[in-house]
Design a protein around this motif. Sequence first.
Motif, PDB file in Angstrom:
ATOM      1  N   UNK A  99      40.063 -36.129  45.876  1.00 22.52           N
ATOM      2  CA  UNK A  99      40.160 -35.352  44.645  1.00 22.52           C
ATOM      3  C   UNK A  99      41.407 -35.801  43.892  1.00 22.52           C
ATOM      4  N   UNK A 100      41.323 -35.760  42.574  1.00 23.72           N
ATOM      5  CA  UNK A 100      42.501 -36.154  41.801  1.00 23.72           C
ATOM      6  C   UNK A 100      43.397 -34.943  41.581  1.00 23.72           C
ATOM      7  N   UNK A 101      44.658 -35.227  41.362  1.00 24.51           N
ATOM      8  CA  UNK A 101      45.619 -34.154  41.131  1.00 24.51           C
ATOM      9  C   UNK A 101      45.272 -33.437  39.824  1.00 24.51           C
ATOM     10  N   UNK A 102      45.198 -32.114  39.854  1.00 31.96           N
ATOM     11  CA  UNK A 102      44.749 -31.399  38.652  1.00 31.96           C
ATOM     12  C   UNK A 102      45.715 -31.510  37.474  1.00 31.96           C
ATOM     13  N   UNK A 103      46.970 -31.805  37.732  1.00 29.92           N
ATOM     14  CA  UNK A 103      47.931 -31.890  36.626  1.00 29.92           C
ATOM     15  C   UNK A 103      48.166 -33.315  36.139  1.00 29.92           C
ATOM     16  N   UNK A 104      48.021 -34.291  37.034  1.00 29.24           N
ATOM     17  CA  UNK A 104      48.330 -35.676  36.647  1.00 29.24           C
ATOM     18  C   UNK A 104      47.113 -36.593  36.698  1.00 29.24           C
ATOM     19  N   UNK A 105      46.048 -36.151  37.327  1.00 30.97           N
ATOM     20  CA  UNK A 105      44.858 -36.987  37.428  1.00 30.97           C
ATOM     21  C   UNK A 105      45.010 -38.146  38.391  1.00 30.97           C
ATOM     22  N   UNK A 106      46.033 -38.115  39.236  1.00 34.51           N
ATOM     23  CA  UNK A 106      46.256 -39.248  40.134  1.00 34.51           C
ATOM     24  C   UNK A 106      45.483 -39.075  41.432  1.00 34.51           C
ATOM     25  N   UNK A 107      44.944 -40.176  41.932  1.00 30.53           N
ATOM     26  CA  UNK A 107      44.228 -40.122  43.205  1.00 30.53           C
ATOM     27  C   UNK A 107      43.239 -41.266  43.343  1.00 30.53           C
ATOM     28  N   UNK A 108      42.812 -41.517  44.565  1.00 26.40           N
ATOM     29  CA  UNK A 108      41.810 -42.553  44.861  1.00 26.40           C
ATOM     30  C   UNK A 108      40.441 -41.926  44.584  1.00 26.40           C
ATOM     31  N   UNK A 109      40.067 -41.959  43.314  1.00 30.74           N
ATOM     32  CA  UNK A 109      38.925 -41.141  42.879  1.00 30.74           C
ATOM     33  C   UNK A 109      37.580 -41.802  43.128  1.00 30.74           C
ATOM     34  N   UNK A 110      37.539 -43.127  43.057  1.00 32.28           N
ATOM     35  CA  UNK A 110      36.241 -43.809  43.013  1.00 32.28           C
ATOM     36  C   UNK A 110      36.147 -44.875  44.096  1.00 32.28           C
ATOM     37  N   UNK A 111      34.976 -44.977  44.705  1.00 31.94           N
ATOM     38  CA  UNK A 111      34.827 -45.899  45.832  1.00 31.94           C
ATOM     39  C   UNK A 111      34.622 -47.334  45.373  1.00 31.94           C
TER      40      UNK A 111
END
Lengths: 162, 293, 791
Positions: free
Chosen positions: C637-649
């Motif tokens: 899941x991406x961080x709700x405030x910054x949108x950072x994260x390994x979102x897509x495979x």
Amino acid sequence: MRLICTVNGTQQQVDDVWEGESLLYVLRERMGLPGSKNACEQGECGSCTVLLDGLPVCACLVAAGQAEARQVETVEGMADGGALDPVQQAFLDAGAVQCGFCTPGLLVSTRDLLQRSGRPSDAETREALAGNLCRCTGYEKILDAVRLAADRLAQSGTGGHR
Amino acid sequence: MDFLQPTTWAEALEAKAAHPDAVAVAGGTDVMVGINFGHLRPSLLMDLTRVEDLQEWSIEDGAVRLGAGVSYARVIAELGTQLPGLAMASRTIGSPQIRNRGTVGGNLATASPAGDAHPALLAADAQVEVASVRGSRRIPVPDFYTGVKRNAMDADELITAVLVVPPSGPQQYSKIGTRNAMVISVAAFGLALHPDRRAVGTGIGSAAPTPRRAPAAEQFLADELTGTGLWESRAELPAATAGRFGELVADAASPIDDVRGSARYRLHALSVMACRALTWAWADYRTDTGKEV
Amino acid sequence: MSTPTPTRTPTGAPEHLTGPGRGGVGDDAQRPDGVLKVRGEFAYGSDLWMEDMLWGVTVRSPHPYARIRSIDIGAALATPGVRAVLTADDVPGEKVYGLELADQPVLALDVVRHQGEPVALVAADHPETARLAASRIHVDYEVWEPITDARAALGHPTWNQVHDSAAEVTELSRENAHLHPQGNLVRHLKIRTGDPAPTADVVVVGEYEVGMQDQAFLGPESGLAVPAEDGGVELYVATQWLHVDQRQICSALALPPAKVRLTLAGVGGAFGGREDLSMHVHACLLALHTGKPVKMSYNREESFFGHVHRHPATMRYEHGATHDGQLIYVKASIYFDGGAYASSTPAVVGNGGTMGIGPYVVPNVHVDCYGAYTNNPPCGAMRGFGSVQTAFGYESQMDALAAELGMDPVELRCRNAMEEGSPTPTGQVIDSPAPVAELLRRLEAMPMPTRVDDGEVDLRDMPGGVSNTTHGEGVRRGVGYAVAYKNVAFSEGYDDYSTARVRLEVVGGEASATVHTAAAEVGQGLVTVEQQIARTELGVKQVTVHPKDTAVGSAGSTSASRQTYVTGGAVKAACEKVRAQVLARAERLVGRTVPDLRLAGGAVVSDAEDIAVPLVDVLGDEALEETVEWHHRPTEAIDPETGQGFAHVQYAFSAHRAVVDVDTELGLVKVVEMACTQDVGKAINPQAVLGQIQGGTAQGLGLAVMEEILLKDGKVRNPSFTDYLIPTILDMPPMRIEVLEYADPHAPYGLRGVGEAPNISSGPAVLAAIRAATGLPLTRVPVRPEHLTGL
């Protein structure tokens, strides 16, 4: 009402047809021939294309009673027993079939085109098939299939009569 | 719903007299759509495809008599010389499947402002022959359209034929659609030059409650061609004349905004189409020197 | 739990698909359903038939927003031939459902929130009787004023009213201004990376709008529900994800999964439009109520109301760059109109936001992406899923920036192109090939279409076609480029998997495999891919594809370009387990360990030891079967405030070049040629890959120049194929295609999902080409003649 007509060379009789039914409905729901597809019921997609007395028409726009005593040819009548019609084979070989919902109508239209015009130009093919919508293929492989079928028919000498 | 399949014209007219609410069906391109979607539930459906007279065309007193049941496909294949504008219009109609079934009679009966045959019929000064058990009459095509999808027929009448005098000059037909095939017109224009009587015919589609002519444009152009001797000289047509003709054609329209296009676009498109159609027709006229007028 | 055999099977129930008996991974194998399809014998949902079946129809709301005061079904029930009339009171279980949020009524409760919302059902002996009875149901509505603008629904001022807070107050202070108790916001995604207040040499600002597109699959929503002896129901239905349907149907019917058994009927195209329920619960309700099989098949008009559409979007972009064309920052506000119910809006917002600036490396990114409830038709999944809309925005911006910089638009893109190792705006490092610049350079290198100028005018080559609007007057040519990327499979931490059961046995003296998955074949050719993988992995010719049903575990959705990857991965894994069994058995037969044993040509072979034992001998009369649940590597899941994260495979990349002729006086467009380059990792079936690229290109072209559901006050103005236009064969130009195969080391066979990317890059390329031909800014698609003529 009763309807008697010839479908793919066989005389068919159906009873209790509601007068507002289309030829498409009668084929699909009363004669057990669901090969002609119902996608728009307003003559805009060509999925229900059949030959009525030899002419390609949208079966959804033919009132059932208008087919009385007429000759109807559908996709189910194209193959000769186990042997596919060259147009059917070309659609398979060219990868022109995806979901296949437009395929029956396109096969009937293409067969008609190639009967009339043995080696149509791409422009002729496009104009002749403009009434058959396809949502999957972008039409490229359908054109490939038409060219392939035309070539094979020409080689076997069973193509157009023009 | 009852279904009736007359085989003679007399039988059809008798039935229509007995059942004025009967809906006649030929190509089914309008009627069957209505029935399929439950928008139309006639008490009597009358198939006209078995009335043989309707399926034929002939030359009668110098005019083409086009049976109401002749398909667009046959107009294209058989009448390109006699009815060039109508044949061009027919080529723009629907798809091959639709052109194999749809008829000029059906287009008239529906009388949609978007009907593709109308501008060509208007430009060619066609007459519509309608009949009932009371007799038959001929209606000049401009008088045939009385409102949006309304026509001048009485409840007991059916369309027999369309009568069109073959052209003495070039004809053109243009139609705007937002797709390159199988499209209902956003605006359409028909043009006929009648050098034999030094006249001009026009027809406008999809740009008014009914198909209509552009009389001021016709008069302007006829006067220009006569006044400058162009009918005889076949000289180049001044660009300003074609431009002015286009403007006058647009002036004759009163389109609306709808799902297919805006009124302003339709006016613009008409002026462009009319100007181009005239340019093409005049080019044909200039090269067609063999024909005495 | 035992699954009782249904009493009767309808005509048209799917059969096992066999043949054509050749073609492994990488071959142009033919479809196993191809012969049935060309013979007209392949049964779609609308072809299902039973002797005593009833026809079901739906009564729908004519209003976009209204309260139901009362429903009178008396006259409908009294119609001869009518067997049932049902309303919300007849829904035994949960009365609302939904893919991600359960907010959509099975049948309208007290309020209808969009035109076409189902209100009541009728079953009758004949479809015309059912339609007639439906017209006799009287619903008394208190009609409310609809909310039809996504920004207004959120109380956000429009772009040019940024400082006028009056706008938000008026909209949201209205009575019934909130469509749902939680408000009108479905999701707000934020990306905040880099400098929050960046500056740049050159700044380009643009506002863009994308109209509502329809999937316009040709096969209508349809299926047949058959009541079963155990009180359950068998549903044969054209759909994209049997198990998510089953979950929602069970909930509405208050039945356990064992009593709601789904089988995939033939599907006439999907493109996202079958991910949500349509007639599923309705047909089951009518069947259970009447005790008879009930068929429902929408007509084209109803189909426009019967499925979700592509979200319309309004977008505002600000791009900052250096003088030499290095992107410094991108700020974007993106609004998706989700319509009346959530459907997959949260995930669409996820894609639209995370990939909303395109396949470019940008150090400073500030994105706000919103999904809103309105009283417009519900929007959800459609091929490209949020990325189609934003691509029009970011690619238009790249062209505008190139113009501002006086730089070639392809050069500008290449300078900023992502590559392997690049960070995405969500902080993910791309860990497989990302040949963005190469795709563009290869396009540039392709030959341009030649003009045939033999003095003859062929109307079919002209804008306007045979409608005879130009013989060359006013026609100008334009060329445009676009590149796009799209995530493959499900993202943001979703546990995405597929289940495959593979069986190997001797049939008719020949070793053959059967593959059983619930993965929906919607036309794309997954059944072919399943066979190809089994042939390659098991070394057999004959592979049978079992009908798709819920008797095996979930395969996940046929969407997000994921089935070849995920179900392909599951089939491969199941085959590997079966193969291990076979090899072990073979070693027992030969009495020793053979290191290089493999399966090929219907035998267990070892090149080293010159062994070739026919599979028929190894298997005997025993069947080896394995079922595998295969998960792709996890995302987060991406961080709700910054949108950072390994979102897509995984990401798929494609680029297009469009060449168009525009009649600039009449505003008519003829697309002359489309060229496409796409990296597919590994083409499992090259012919089918081309088919996906060609078909996706056509749908993108359609959105660019003609396809739009037109709305007025929340009502659809063109629910027909007469006025919702899709490209005909005269609208689609010839294509040039180059397929690249740079393997993704994380994916089965190195493959990359194919279906969506070409649908994303084609439309923006067409738009760019029209701009090039006309010199007009063109900020809205589809482009209409009015836009090109300034009228």
